[in-house]
Design an enzyme around this catalytic site. Structure first.
Site, PDB file in Angstrom:
ATOM      1  N   ASP A 333     -10.740   1.249   0.091  1.00 28.78           N
ATOM      2  CA  ASP A 333     -10.271   0.779   1.390  1.00 28.78           C
ATOM      3  C   ASP A 333     -11.057   1.345   2.560  1.00 28.78           C
ATOM      4  O   ASP A 333     -11.032   0.771   3.649  1.00 28.78           O
ATOM      5  CB  ASP A 333      -8.782   1.096   1.547  1.00 28.78           C
ATOM      6  CG  ASP A 333      -7.916   0.173   0.698  1.00 28.78           C
ATOM      7  OD1 ASP A 333      -8.460  -0.800   0.140  1.00 28.78           O
ATOM      8  OD2 ASP A 333      -6.700   0.413   0.599  1.00 28.78           O
ATOM      9  N   TYR A 417      -1.041  -3.941   1.876  1.00 30.05           N
ATOM     10  CA  TYR A 417      -0.497  -2.598   2.036  1.00 30.05           C
ATOM     11  C   TYR A 417      -0.699  -2.077   3.460  1.00 30.05           C
ATOM     12  O   TYR A 417      -1.687  -2.407   4.126  1.00 30.05           O
ATOM     13  CB  TYR A 417      -1.154  -1.614   1.061  1.00 30.05           C
ATOM     14  CG  TYR A 417      -0.399  -1.462  -0.239  1.00 30.05           C
ATOM     15  CD1 TYR A 417       0.826  -0.800  -0.276  1.00 30.05           C
ATOM     16  CD2 TYR A 417      -0.898  -1.978  -1.424  1.00 30.05           C
ATOM     17  CE1 TYR A 417       1.524  -0.656  -1.467  1.00 30.05           C
ATOM     18  CE2 TYR A 417      -0.214  -1.847  -2.615  1.00 30.05           C
ATOM     19  CZ  TYR A 417       1.004  -1.184  -2.637  1.00 30.05           C
ATOM     20  OH  TYR A 417       1.703  -1.044  -3.812  1.00 30.05           O
TER      21      TYR A 417
END
Length: 670
Positions: A333, A417
């Site tokens: 990420d 998320y």
């Protein structure tokens, strides 16, 4: 991902698609020395500096009509330069950019000085060897058009009875590197799709499973379509923001008000923050997001350094499903998606409570223009229960003091998320990082007996996965010469020295070289790591130190020979200790996207440099192994992970003896 449709290229690409040329610039590209005389070396980039960087690159012929900025960040000076800085010194403000030609796929890493108006280095990256630039927001938006124009993908949707493609949500995901035929060197995304029942319906409840498209972003086409099996699309909706779904809100919660009648206890001067005995600088990086610089704590009339730089330098989310549609699901990420670029604007009363100070973030978009995110970082203080307490049997003394902490926080959204990064500073010298994971589970169709997913709603699966973070902790415990000891509990066997079997002790193992610095947590031994300064004794003659206390959860669970183990080698150990090198910034290397592996920490420690009494960096892996629960659907209550740095002989006694007793009752009915 947050899609910025207005940031897409338009004009002429490799396949004739529209790609907007970058406008030629007439901006002032003279050296910026006149602007940097009073700028701290670690000050966050401003909008003017971003514009000047773009103009400088254009002046030097580095920007063509199809060149995009995959990354533009402050190139921080080396540590010795920063530590030698005094207010008023001239600062060389440098930037690092990763430039991508979206028509050809050629990328360059460029370092330039805004102060002198010069380009220091230009390196052309080999995508097969060095990896690809980070994925840009505009590329996520482009994927929707690419897959919906592909006849094979449209036919796969039709096989599943899906005809209204406007309600299909293709989800672009990083491709990884699996040495598949024809992929090495290509700029790829892999695309799973979800179905919305209507525009406002949350599509995560309706995965279109069994089919995945491989997309070449430079050629702007689907290169391979895997249509493995027909699976039912789950029907039940999961609209957690729809009153018709969640029912009437409860009325039992009474208001809680956070009040500081005399104002907050911290002060802010630009990026510099002072609170109680703490002093530090707030930074923000487009890749790492929130960064803390030069944390020191006042003691005995001087500011004593503890941490030079603290950040979450990488995180990886490896999934466990080995099937042909999902075996490749592994996301970095930070390195692939840029955590800083996914930052949220925080909302008073929702994300933060109390007397709040906000920092804005300024980021460069794909065109190299500044994009401001308001309220990107939240600063506030909060009560944290009892600090210390004792009621003495002999003297009758009864004393209680309350703990307080300063909170520096930021939230990012990466696809489904959401992650909150919360740094805490405490009155007693403790430093803590807590990561809060929330948002929506990544979903699949559920097969009865599936050994790699949880059924969270009828026919809806949530695959098993991990969230593994790498905190880069550039330590300066009372100075830059530090050492690390691994401390383990040792049970003493029954014998002449322990006749009743009650004895246990602690043993220390000094980590002398980088080859010894890759360590695993061991909760059964109570393992912690002590970072000390051998040249700074406390009043007892012991070296001052800080303890790194891990949570000791599982590290990377993938097989050692797997692709993700090669690419995310940092996540195979709980701790790495390296000698400081300003060029060693990221645990998985500079260009993580589609990198074949071996970069970052494995390459750094190959030199096997001494780390005993040296300028060292700790890289701590922490996180969670996530077996989803039905209670986490359709939106996930916060799950937490993190670590603590706690003084251990750093102070000569309890540093909070001067904290006064509380006087306010904070109770309306007492």
């Amino acid at each position: 991902m947050t899609h910025l449709a207005d940031d897409r290229p338009a004009g002429s690409g490799a396949d004739g698609a529209d790609v907007r040329p970058l406008a030629r610039l007439t901006a002032d590209v003279r050296p910026l020395a006149r602007l940097t005389a009073d700028v701290h070396p670690l000050a966050r980039l401003t909008a003017d500096e971003i514009r000047s960087a773009r103009a400088l690159f254009d002046q030097h012929g580095l920007l063509g009509p199809t060149t995009r900025f995959a990354l533009l960040a402050l190139e921080e000076p080396a540590k010795d330069v920063v530590l030698a800085y005094s207010a008023g010194d001239e600062v060389d403000r440098r930037v690092r950019a990763v430039l991508l030609d979206v028509a050809t796929g050629v990328s360059r890493t460029v370092v330039a000085s805004l102060t002198s108006g010069t380009v220091g280095s230009v390196r052309e990256n080999d995508p097969a060897r060095d990896g690809q630039p980070p994925i840009m927001l505009e590329e996520f938006a482009a994927v929707d058009e690419i897959v919906k124009a592909d006849p094979g993908w449209r036919a796969a949707m039709a096989r599943r009875g899906i005809t209204d493609l406007d309600l299909v949500r293709p989800c672009p995901l990083s491709a990884g590197d699996f040495d598949l035929p024809g992929e090495r060197g290509r700029r790829l995304l892999r695309v799973l799709s979800f179905l919305a029942h209507r525009p406002e319906d949350h599509c995560w409840a309706h995965p279109i499973d069994g089919v995945v498209a491989y997309v070449d972003l430079i050629e702007r086409r689907v290169t391979e379509l895997v249509d493995h099996e027909l699976l039912p699309v789950p029907e039940e909706e999961g609209n957690f923001d729809d009153p018709a779904y969640v029912g009437p809100p409860r009325t039992s919660l009474k208001p809680i008000e956070i009040s500081q009648p005399e104002g907050p206890g911290f002060s802010v001067d630009g990026d510099l923050v002072r609170w109680e005995n703490w002093t530090f600088r707030v930074g923000f990086d487009p890749r790492e997001g929130l960064v803390l610089h030069q944390l020191s704590i006042a003691d005995g009339g001087r500011d004593r350094p503890v941490l030079y730089r603290a950040s979450v330098a990488e995180m990886v989310v490896p999934y466990a499903d080995p099937g042909p549609v999902r075996f490749w699901q592994n996301y970095f990420d930070a390195g692939e998606y840029l955590l800083g670029h996914q930052v949220n604007s925080l909302v008073l009363g929702c994300d933060c409570l109390g007397e709040i100070y906000y920092f804005d973030a300024v980021l460069a978009d794909g065109a190299g223009e500044p994009r401001e995110v308001t309220n990107a970082i939240c600063l506030h203080e909060e009560d944290h229960g009892v600090l210390w307490k004792h009621s003495d049997l002999f003297t009758g003394s009864a004393q209680t003091r309350r703990q307080r902490r300063l909170v520096i926080s930021s939230f990012v959204t990466v696809g489904n998320y959401d992650y909150g990064f919360y740094w805490y500073l405490y009155l007693d010298g403790t430093i803590q990082l807590e990561v809060k994971a929330t948002g929506v589970l990544f979903t699949s169709a559920y097969r009865p007996g599936d050994g790699y997913a949880t059924e969270v709603a009828p026919g809806l699966g949530a695959p098993y996965h991990q969230h593994l973070f790498s905190a880069r902790l550039d330590m300066t415990v009372d100075g830059v010469r530090n050492a690390v000891d691994e401390l383990d509990i040792r049970v003493v066997p029954v014998g002449p020295e322990n006749p009743y079997g009650n004895a246990f002790t602690r043993v220390a193992t000094r980590l002398a070289a980088e080859s010894e610095g890759a360590r695993s947590a061991d909760a059964a031994r109570g393992r912690v790591w002590r970072v000390s300064n051998p040249n700074r004794p406390n009043r007892l003659g012991q070296p001052v130190g800080y303890l790194l206390r891990p949570e000791g959860q599982a590290v990377l669970l993938a097989d050692a020979d797997s692709s993700i183990a090669r690419r995310a080698a940092f996540a195979t150990r709980s701790l790495w200790v390296t000698r400081y090198d300003p060029a060693e910034r990221y645990p998985a290397g500079d260009l993580v996207n589609q990198h074949p592996g071996g970069a970052g920490l494995p390459a750094y420690v190959a030199a096997d440099r001494s780390i005993d009494g040296q300028d060292i960096v700790l890289w701590h892996t922490f996180g969670t192994t996530h077996f989803p629960r039905p209670e986490e659907w359709p939106v996930m209550p916060v799950d937490r992970c993190g670590f603590t740095l706690r003084p251990d002989g750093f102070f000569d006694r309890n540093p909070t003896l001067d904290v006064p007793a509380s006087t306010a009752t904070h109770c309306a009915r007492c």
